[in-house]
Design a protein around this motif. Structure first.
Motif, PDB file in Angstrom:
ATOM      1  N   THR A 161      39.277  20.252  -6.691  1.00 24.29           N
ATOM      2  CA  THR A 161      38.772  20.566  -5.353  1.00 24.29           C
ATOM      3  C   THR A 161      38.805  19.314  -4.486  1.00 24.29           C
ATOM      4  OG1 THR A 161      37.297  22.262  -6.236  1.00 24.29           O
ATOM      5  CG2 THR A 161      36.810  21.443  -4.024  1.00 24.29           C
ATOM      6  N   GLU A 162      39.511  19.392  -3.372  1.00 20.96           N
ATOM      7  CA  GLU A 162      39.638  18.216  -2.507  1.00 20.96           C
ATOM      8  C   GLU A 162      38.391  18.005  -1.659  1.00 20.96           C
ATOM      9  OE1 GLU A 162      42.518  16.432   1.077  1.00 20.96           O
ATOM     10  OE2 GLU A 162      42.860  18.451   0.259  1.00 20.96           O
ATOM     11  N   LYS A 163      37.881  19.077  -1.102  1.00 23.76           N
ATOM     12  CA  LYS A 163      36.701  18.949  -0.252  1.00 23.76           C
ATOM     13  C   LYS A 163      35.867  20.222  -0.322  1.00 23.76           C
ATOM     14  CE  LYS A 163      38.901  20.609   4.028  1.00 23.76           C
ATOM     15  NZ  LYS A 163      39.219  20.288   5.434  1.00 23.76           N
ATOM     16  N   LEU A 164      34.594  20.102   0.035  1.00 25.69           N
ATOM     17  CA  LEU A 164      33.705  21.249   0.083  1.00 25.69           C
ATOM     18  C   LEU A 164      34.019  22.080   1.317  1.00 25.69           C
ATOM     19  CD1 LEU A 164      30.314  19.530  -0.860  1.00 25.69           C
ATOM     20  CD2 LEU A 164      32.047  20.510  -2.372  1.00 25.69           C
ATOM     21  N   ASN A 165      33.739  23.374   1.244  1.00 24.58           N
ATOM     22  CA  ASN A 165      34.014  24.225   2.402  1.00 24.58           C
ATOM     23  C   ASN A 165      32.905  24.073   3.440  1.00 24.58           C
ATOM     24  OD1 ASN A 165      31.848  25.818   1.609  1.00 24.58           O
ATOM     25  ND2 ASN A 165      33.104  27.466   0.799  1.00 24.58           N
ATOM     26  N   THR A 166      32.942  24.908   4.458  1.00 26.38           N
ATOM     27  CA  THR A 166      32.029  24.740   5.591  1.00 26.38           C
ATOM     28  C   THR A 166      30.565  24.813   5.186  1.00 26.38           C
ATOM     29  OG1 THR A 166      33.673  25.667   7.102  1.00 26.38           O
ATOM     30  CG2 THR A 166      31.385  25.627   7.856  1.00 26.38           C
ATOM     31  N   ILE A 167      30.148  25.917   4.549  1.00 26.24           N
ATOM     32  CA  ILE A 167      28.718  26.065   4.226  1.00 26.24           C
ATOM     33  C   ILE A 167      28.281  25.032   3.203  1.00 26.24           C
ATOM     34  CG2 ILE A 167      29.135  27.821   2.437  1.00 26.24           C
ATOM     35  CD1 ILE A 167      26.477  29.087   3.340  1.00 26.24           C
ATOM     36  N   GLN A 168      29.147  24.693   2.272  1.00 26.52           N
ATOM     37  CA  GLN A 168      28.809  23.683   1.269  1.00 26.52           C
ATOM     38  C   GLN A 168      28.620  22.318   1.920  1.00 26.52           C
ATOM     39  OE1 GLN A 168      32.196  24.118  -1.261  1.00 26.52           O
ATOM     40  NE2 GLN A 168      31.591  26.160  -1.949  1.00 26.52           N
ATOM     41  N   SER A 169      29.470  22.005   2.881  1.00 25.59           N
ATOM     42  CA  SER A 169      29.349  20.723   3.586  1.00 25.59           C
ATOM     43  C   SER A 169      28.097  20.673   4.448  1.00 25.59           C
ATOM     44  CB  SER A 169      30.594  20.485   4.455  1.00 25.59           C
ATOM     45  OG  SER A 169      31.768  20.386   3.668  1.00 25.59           O
ATOM     46  N   LEU A 170      27.748  21.818   5.047  1.00 24.57           N
ATOM     47  CA  LEU A 170      26.563  21.862   5.909  1.00 24.57           C
ATOM     48  C   LEU A 170      25.275  21.634   5.126  1.00 24.57           C
ATOM     49  CD1 LEU A 170      27.461  24.866   8.264  1.00 24.57           C
ATOM     50  CD2 LEU A 170      27.265  22.468   8.917  1.00 24.57           C
ATOM     51  N   VAL A 171      25.205  22.186   3.926  1.00 22.88           N
ATOM     52  CA  VAL A 171      23.962  22.072   3.155  1.00 22.88           C
ATOM     53  C   VAL A 171      24.004  20.905   2.164  1.00 22.88           C
ATOM     54  CG1 VAL A 171      23.597  24.557   3.357  1.00 22.88           C
ATOM     55  CG2 VAL A 171      24.672  23.645   1.300  1.00 22.88           C
ATOM     56  N   PHE A 172      25.108  20.193   2.111  1.00 22.22           N
ATOM     57  CA  PHE A 172      25.248  19.097   1.149  1.00 22.22           C
ATOM     58  C   PHE A 172      24.103  18.091   1.206  1.00 22.22           C
ATOM     59  CE2 PHE A 172      26.741  14.810   0.108  1.00 22.22           C
ATOM     60  CZ  PHE A 172      27.147  14.988  -1.209  1.00 22.22           C
ATOM     61  N   PRO A 173      23.677  17.636   2.395  1.00 21.30           N
ATOM     62  CA  PRO A 173      22.588  16.647   2.431  1.00 21.30           C
ATOM     63  C   PRO A 173      21.316  17.149   1.757  1.00 21.30           C
ATOM     64  CG  PRO A 173      23.690  16.770   4.559  1.00 21.30           C
ATOM     65  CD  PRO A 173      24.194  17.923   3.744  1.00 21.30           C
ATOM     66  N   THR A 179      29.488  37.191  -0.050  1.00 19.22           N
ATOM     67  CA  THR A 179      30.129  37.028  -1.350  1.00 19.22           C
ATOM     68  C   THR A 179      31.435  36.251  -1.185  1.00 19.22           C
ATOM     69  OG1 THR A 179      29.192  39.109  -2.133  1.00 19.22           O
ATOM     70  CG2 THR A 179      31.116  38.268  -3.312  1.00 19.22           C
ATOM     71  N   GLY A 180      31.640  35.281  -2.047  1.00 16.49           N
ATOM     72  CA  GLY A 180      32.855  34.480  -1.978  1.00 16.49           C
ATOM     73  C   GLY A 180      32.762  33.293  -1.045  1.00 16.49           C
ATOM     74  N   ALA A 181      31.585  33.059  -0.468  1.00 17.25           N
ATOM     75  CA  ALA A 181      31.434  31.941   0.476  1.00 17.25           C
ATOM     76  C   ALA A 181      31.291  30.601  -0.228  1.00 17.25           C
ATOM     77  CB  ALA A 181      30.229  32.183   1.389  1.00 17.25           C
ATOM     78  N   GLY A 182      31.036  30.617  -1.531  1.00 17.85           N
ATOM     79  CA  GLY A 182      30.930  29.361  -2.264  1.00 17.85           C
ATOM     80  C   GLY A 182      29.512  28.954  -2.618  1.00 17.85           C
ATOM     81  N   LYS A 183      28.630  29.936  -2.797  1.00 12.43           N
ATOM     82  CA  LYS A 183      27.238  29.609  -3.125  1.00 12.43           C
ATOM     83  C   LYS A 183      27.113  28.989  -4.515  1.00 12.43           C
ATOM     84  CE  LYS A 183      25.788  33.819  -2.252  1.00 12.43           C
ATOM     85  NZ  LYS A 183      26.999  34.403  -1.622  1.00 12.43           N
ATOM     86  N   THR A 184      28.027  29.336  -5.419  1.00 15.13           N
ATOM     87  CA  THR A 184      27.966  28.766  -6.770  1.00 15.13           C
ATOM     88  C   THR A 184      28.136  27.257  -6.730  1.00 15.13           C
ATOM     89  OG1 THR A 184      28.841  30.802  -7.755  1.00 15.13           O
ATOM     90  CG2 THR A 184      28.988  28.804  -9.074  1.00 15.13           C
ATOM     91  N   ASN A 185      29.021  26.775  -5.873  1.00 19.63           N
ATOM     92  CA  ASN A 185      29.215  25.325  -5.753  1.00 19.63           C
ATOM     93  C   ASN A 185      27.957  24.638  -5.232  1.00 19.63           C
ATOM     94  OD1 ASN A 185      31.758  25.136  -6.798  1.00 19.63           O
ATOM     95  ND2 ASN A 185      32.810  24.990  -4.838  1.00 19.63           N
ATOM     96  N   ILE A 186      27.210  25.334  -4.393  1.00 21.84           N
ATOM     97  CA  ILE A 186      25.948  24.766  -3.903  1.00 21.84           C
ATOM     98  C   ILE A 186      24.961  24.654  -5.057  1.00 21.84           C
ATOM     99  CG2 ILE A 186      24.004  25.118  -2.334  1.00 21.84           C
ATOM    100  CD1 ILE A 186      25.922  26.561  -0.447  1.00 21.84           C
ATOM    101  N   ALA A 187      24.949  25.681  -5.919  1.00 24.60           N
ATOM    102  CA  ALA A 187      24.089  25.629  -7.103  1.00 24.60           C
ATOM    103  C   ALA A 187      24.481  24.449  -7.988  1.00 24.60           C
ATOM    104  CB  ALA A 187      24.184  26.941  -7.877  1.00 24.60           C
ATOM    105  N   VAL A 188      25.784  24.221  -8.139  1.00 21.66           N
ATOM    106  CA  VAL A 188      26.272  23.104  -8.951  1.00 21.66           C
ATOM    107  C   VAL A 188      25.812  21.775  -8.350  1.00 21.66           C
ATOM    108  CG1 VAL A 188      28.337  21.853  -9.705  1.00 21.66           C
ATOM    109  CG2 VAL A 188      28.252  24.350  -9.879  1.00 21.66           C
ATOM    110  N   LEU A 189      25.826  21.662  -7.040  1.00 22.08           N
ATOM    111  CA  LEU A 189      25.378  20.429  -6.384  1.00 22.08           C
ATOM    112  C   LEU A 189      23.912  20.137  -6.697  1.00 22.08           C
ATOM    113  CD1 LEU A 189      27.046  20.777  -2.860  1.00 22.08           C
ATOM    114  CD2 LEU A 189      27.575  19.045  -4.574  1.00 22.08           C
TER     115      LEU A 189
END
Length: 243
Positions: free
Chosen positions: A74-86, A101-111
């Motif tokens: 993965t090169e970069k996080l998507n929009t919602i992941q980048s917004l909530v990253f901090p 669904t499919g927006a990438g909430k699992t990656n947020i959980a991983v963070l």
């Protein structure tokens, strides 16, 4: 009781007005009383344009080197992941993520899990056994899928992931070794209120190790299973307040 129009076309006074609530629909909404029902036409929301909102995308190379393993390919996080990253990776606080669904909430959980791992990682990159993450999936059928996905991404860091359902129990030793427990609300409810079901670990002993709880499909609070979710969350909050 039907809502009553109040001045502007998109503002209506509802039967909840006594509670100080106001129902506001998007501009352009059309409402028409039909025979026996009310028809409401809500215009489609404009497409989200990240260029206009100046989203600062987070590249995975910006993560600590040890954490980049979880985002291999993965090169970069998507929009919602980048917004909530901090908040997800930079702070320890409660988060409510609302996305399709499919927006990438699992990656947020991983963070959020990676943040906790970083807090328990020693100088040599080793991870202790003094913390637990509980991920509550909405259905037993999804537990295995989530556990496998987390195992593949977090396994290289030395993180142990295990399923916990009515069909997949964990021994006392397995509970001591595991870092991430993927379960369903009903099973976790039993585990935290019945010491005998905890394979020898007391309610207090298991609860004090849980430092992160992730609830998938939390809107099920409004479902018949909502009482169980509310119970396990309330029990966790009560433990935090009294410990």
């Amino acid at each position: 009781k039907p809502s009553e129009k109040r001045g502007q076309n998109n503002i209506y006074q509802s039967h909840l007005s006594g509670m100080g609530l106001r129902l506001v629909l998007p501009e352009g909404t059309e409402r028409k009383m039909m025979k026996g029902y009310e028809r409401v036409n809500v215009p489609a929301a404009p497409a989200f344009d990240p260029t206009k909102t100046a989203v600062q995308y987070i590249y995975t190379k910006e993560l600590p080197q040890w954490a980049q393993v979880a985002f291999k390919g993965t090169e970069k996080l998507n929009t919602i992941q980048s917004l909530v990253f901090p908040a997800a990776f930079g702070r320890s606080q409660n988060l409510l993520i609302c996305a399709p669904t499919g927006a990438g909430k699992t990656n947020i959980a991983v963070l959020t899990i990676l943040r906790l791992i970083g807090q328990h990682m020693d100088a040599a990159g080793g991870i202790g056994k003094d913390f637990k993450v509980v991920y509550m999936a909405p259905m037993k059928a999804l537990v295995g899928e989530v556990a496998e996905k987390f195992g593949q991404r977090l396994g290289p860091l030395g993180v142990n992931v295990a399923e916990l359902t009515g069909d997949m129990n964990l021994t006392k030793k397995e509970l001591e070794q595991v870092h991430v427990i993927v379960t369903v609300p009903e099973k976790w409810d039993v585990m935290t209120r019945n010491s005998a079901a905890g394979s020898g670990l007391s309610d207090d002993g298991l609860q004090k190790l849980v430092q992160l709880i992730i609830i998938d499909e939390v809107h099920l609070l409004n479902d018949e299973r909502g009482a169980v979710i509310e119970t396990v969350v309330a029990r966790s909050l009560r433990y935090q307040e009294t410990s």
